[in-house]
Scaffold this motif. Structure first.
Motif, mmCIF file in Angstrom:
data_model
loop_
_atom_site.group_PDB
_atom_site.id
_atom_site.type_symbol
_atom_site.label_atom_id
_atom_site.label_comp_id
_atom_site.label_asym_id
_atom_site.label_seq_id
_atom_site.Cartn_x
_atom_site.Cartn_y
_atom_site.Cartn_z
ATOM 1 N N LEU A 86 47.690 55.132 15.017
ATOM 2 C CA LEU A 86 46.851 56.321 15.014
ATOM 3 C C LEU A 86 45.724 56.192 16.039
ATOM 4 C CD1 LEU A 86 46.008 59.056 13.798
ATOM 5 C CD2 LEU A 86 44.704 57.765 12.084
ATOM 6 N N CYS A 87 45.116 55.026 16.107
ATOM 7 C CA CYS A 87 44.034 54.780 17.074
ATOM 8 C C CYS A 87 44.533 54.942 18.501
ATOM 9 C CB CYS A 87 43.463 53.388 16.883
ATOM 10 S SG CYS A 87 42.635 53.146 15.308
ATOM 11 N N HIS A 88 45.711 54.423 18.763
ATOM 12 C CA HIS A 88 46.282 54.519 20.105
ATOM 13 C C HIS A 88 46.559 55.981 20.470
ATOM 14 C CE1 HIS A 88 48.255 53.043 23.668
ATOM 15 N NE2 HIS A 88 49.341 53.732 23.363
ATOM 16 N N LYS A 89 47.086 56.752 19.527
ATOM 17 C CA LYS A 89 47.379 58.170 19.773
ATOM 18 C C LYS A 89 46.093 58.977 19.985
ATOM 19 C CE LYS A 89 51.779 57.806 19.449
ATOM 20 N NZ LYS A 89 52.577 57.816 20.656
ATOM 21 N N ILE A 90 45.056 58.707 19.201
ATOM 22 C CA ILE A 90 43.767 59.386 19.373
ATOM 23 C C ILE A 90 43.211 59.091 20.758
ATOM 24 C CG2 ILE A 90 41.346 59.395 18.623
ATOM 25 C CD1 ILE A 90 42.374 59.032 15.763
ATOM 26 N N ASN A 91 43.284 57.841 21.160
ATOM 27 C CA ASN A 91 42.768 57.448 22.469
ATOM 28 C C ASN A 91 43.562 58.105 23.597
ATOM 29 O OD1 ASN A 91 40.763 56.093 23.840
ATOM 30 N ND2 ASN A 91 42.003 54.265 24.124
ATOM 31 N N GLN A 92 44.873 58.240 23.440
ATOM 32 C CA GLN A 92 45.684 58.924 24.442
ATOM 33 C C GLN A 92 45.308 60.401 24.547
ATOM 34 O OE1 GLN A 92 49.681 58.083 23.152
ATOM 35 N NE2 GLN A 92 49.943 56.477 24.702
ATOM 36 N N LEU A 93 45.074 61.044 23.410
ATOM 37 C CA LEU A 93 44.655 62.449 23.428
ATOM 38 C C LEU A 93 43.308 62.620 24.105
ATOM 39 C CD1 LEU A 93 45.734 63.648 19.877
ATOM 40 C CD2 LEU A 93 46.667 64.385 22.069
ATOM 41 N N LEU A 94 42.392 61.708 23.851
ATOM 42 C CA LEU A 94 41.087 61.765 24.509
ATOM 43 C C LEU A 94 41.232 61.624 26.023
ATOM 44 C CD1 LEU A 94 38.920 59.630 22.067
ATOM 45 C CD2 LEU A 94 38.720 62.085 22.485
ATOM 46 N N LEU A 95 42.121 60.738 26.466
ATOM 47 C CA LEU A 95 42.333 60.530 27.903
ATOM 48 C C LEU A 95 42.937 61.781 28.555
ATOM 49 C CD1 LEU A 95 42.221 58.571 30.309
ATOM 50 C CD2 LEU A 95 44.541 57.871 29.704
ATOM 51 N N VAL A 96 43.928 62.376 27.923
ATOM 52 C CA VAL A 96 44.546 63.583 28.478
ATOM 53 C C VAL A 96 43.517 64.707 28.565
ATOM 54 C CG1 VAL A 96 46.251 65.392 28.032
ATOM 55 C CG2 VAL A 96 46.895 63.000 27.789
ATOM 56 N N GLY A 97 42.737 64.896 27.504
ATOM 57 C CA GLY A 97 41.688 65.918 27.520
ATOM 58 C C GLY A 97 40.659 65.660 28.603
ATOM 59 N N TYR A 98 40.308 64.407 28.762
ATOM 60 C CA TYR A 98 39.344 64.008 29.788
ATOM 61 C C TYR A 98 39.856 64.365 31.180
ATOM 62 C CZ TYR A 98 37.072 60.749 32.990
ATOM 63 O OH TYR A 98 36.429 60.197 34.062
ATOM 64 N N TYR A 99 41.108 63.992 31.464
ATOM 65 C CA TYR A 99 41.680 64.291 32.776
ATOM 66 C C TYR A 99 41.778 65.796 33.017
ATOM 67 C CZ TYR A 99 43.109 59.450 33.740
ATOM 68 O OH TYR A 99 43.134 58.108 34.000
ATOM 69 N N LEU A 100 42.285 66.521 32.047
ATOM 70 C CA LEU A 100 42.449 67.964 32.222
ATOM 71 C C LEU A 100 41.116 68.665 32.455
ATOM 72 C CD1 LEU A 100 45.145 68.759 29.516
ATOM 73 C CD2 LEU A 100 45.446 68.724 31.991
ATOM 74 N N LEU A 101 40.131 68.324 31.676
ATOM 75 C CA LEU A 101 38.822 68.964 31.804
ATOM 76 C C LEU A 101 38.174 68.652 33.150
ATOM 77 C CD1 LEU A 101 36.710 70.664 30.284
ATOM 78 C CD2 LEU A 101 35.695 68.526 29.550
ATOM 79 N N ASN A 102 38.161 67.399 33.547
ATOM 80 C CA ASN A 102 37.486 67.014 34.786
ATOM 81 C C ASN A 102 38.222 67.479 36.037
ATOM 82 O OD1 ASN A 102 35.003 65.459 34.191
ATOM 83 N ND2 ASN A 102 36.427 64.342 32.910
ATOM 84 N N ILE A 103 39.520 67.336 36.063
ATOM 85 C CA ILE A 103 40.267 67.770 37.234
ATOM 86 C C ILE A 103 40.213 69.295 37.348
ATOM 87 C CG2 ILE A 103 42.582 67.890 38.253
ATOM 88 C CD1 ILE A 103 43.017 65.035 37.109
ATOM 89 N N GLY A 104 40.317 69.981 36.214
ATOM 90 C CA GLY A 104 40.189 71.439 36.231
ATOM 91 C C GLY A 104 38.826 71.891 36.714
ATOM 92 N N TYR A 105 37.781 71.206 36.253
ATOM 93 C CA TYR A 105 36.431 71.574 36.692
ATOM 94 C C TYR A 105 36.269 71.332 38.197
ATOM 95 C CZ TYR A 105 31.474 71.837 37.355
ATOM 96 O OH TYR A 105 30.239 72.174 37.842
ATOM 97 N N CYS A 106 36.764 70.217 38.670
ATOM 98 C CA CYS A 106 36.672 69.918 40.114
ATOM 99 C C CYS A 106 37.368 70.989 40.940
ATOM 100 C CB CYS A 106 37.281 68.560 40.418
ATOM 101 S SG CYS A 106 36.298 67.187 39.861
ATOM 102 N N ALA A 107 38.527 71.423 40.485
ATOM 103 C CA ALA A 107 39.248 72.458 41.212
ATOM 104 C C ALA A 107 38.503 73.789 41.172
ATOM 105 C CB ALA A 107 40.653 72.616 40.631
ATOM 106 N N MET A 108 37.867 74.087 40.057
ATOM 107 C CA MET A 108 37.140 75.357 39.925
ATOM 108 C C MET A 108 35.849 75.388 40.747
ATOM 109 S SD MET A 108 38.802 77.490 38.051
ATOM 110 C CE MET A 108 37.546 78.657 37.597
ATOM 111 N N THR A 109 35.261 74.236 41.012
ATOM 112 C CA THR A 109 33.980 74.229 41.724
ATOM 113 C C THR A 109 34.103 74.680 43.179
ATOM 114 O OG1 THR A 109 34.185 71.897 42.300
ATOM 115 C CG2 THR A 109 32.951 72.430 40.300
#
Length: 114
Positions: A44-67
Motif C-alpha cells: 500500500l505504501c509503495h502504491k501511494i508513493n507511486q500515485l504521489l509521483l505521477v501526480g507530481y509529474y503531471l502537475l509540474n509538467i503541465g504547469y511548465c507547459a502552460m506558463t
C-alpha cells in the motif's frame, strides 16, 4: 532565430531536469516516510508513493507547459535570461510548497486512519 523559441528550449530543459531529479529523490525517500506512517503495509505504501509521483509529474509538467502562454516577446539576451530565471524560480518555489503540503496532508490524514 526567434529568441522565444530558444528560451522555451532552455526553460523546458532546466525545469525538466529539476522536476525529474526532485521527483526521483522524493519518490525514493517517500517510500521510507510513508512506510513509517502505515506500518506493515509495504505494498500500500509503495502504491501511494507511486500515485504521489505521477501526480507530481503531471502537475509540474503541465504547469511548465502552460506558463509559455503568458510569455512576452523576448527582444534581447538579457531579457531571455531574466524570463528563464524568473519562470524557473517560480517552478522551484512551487515544487517546495507542494512538497511540504503533501507531507502535512499525508501526516494528518494517516494519523486519522490509525
Amino acid at each position: 532565430m526567434n529568441l522565444n523559441i530558444i528560451a522555451y528550449l532552455i526553460y523546458f530543459s532546466i525545469t525538466g531536469i529539476i522536476i525529474v531529479k526532485v521527483g526521483r529523490i522524493c519518490y525514493n525517500n517517500g517510500n521510507i516516510f510513508v512506510s513509517q506512517l502505515i506500518p506493515n503495509h509495504e505494498d500500500l505504501c509503495h502504491k501511494i508513493n507511486q500515485l504521489l509521483l505521477v501526480g507530481y509529474y503531471l502537475l509540474n509538467i503541465g504547469y511548465c507547459a502552460m506558463t509559455i502562454i503568458s510569455w512576452e516577446q523576448i527582444e534581447s539576451i538579457t531579457q531571455l535570461i531574466e524570463v528563464i530565471t524568473s519562470k524557473s524560480a517560480f517552478i522551484i518555489i512551487a515544487i517546495a510548497v507542494m512538497h511540504y503540503i503533501n507531507i502535512i496532508l499525508l501526516t494528518n490524514y494517516i494519523k486519522k486512519l490509525i
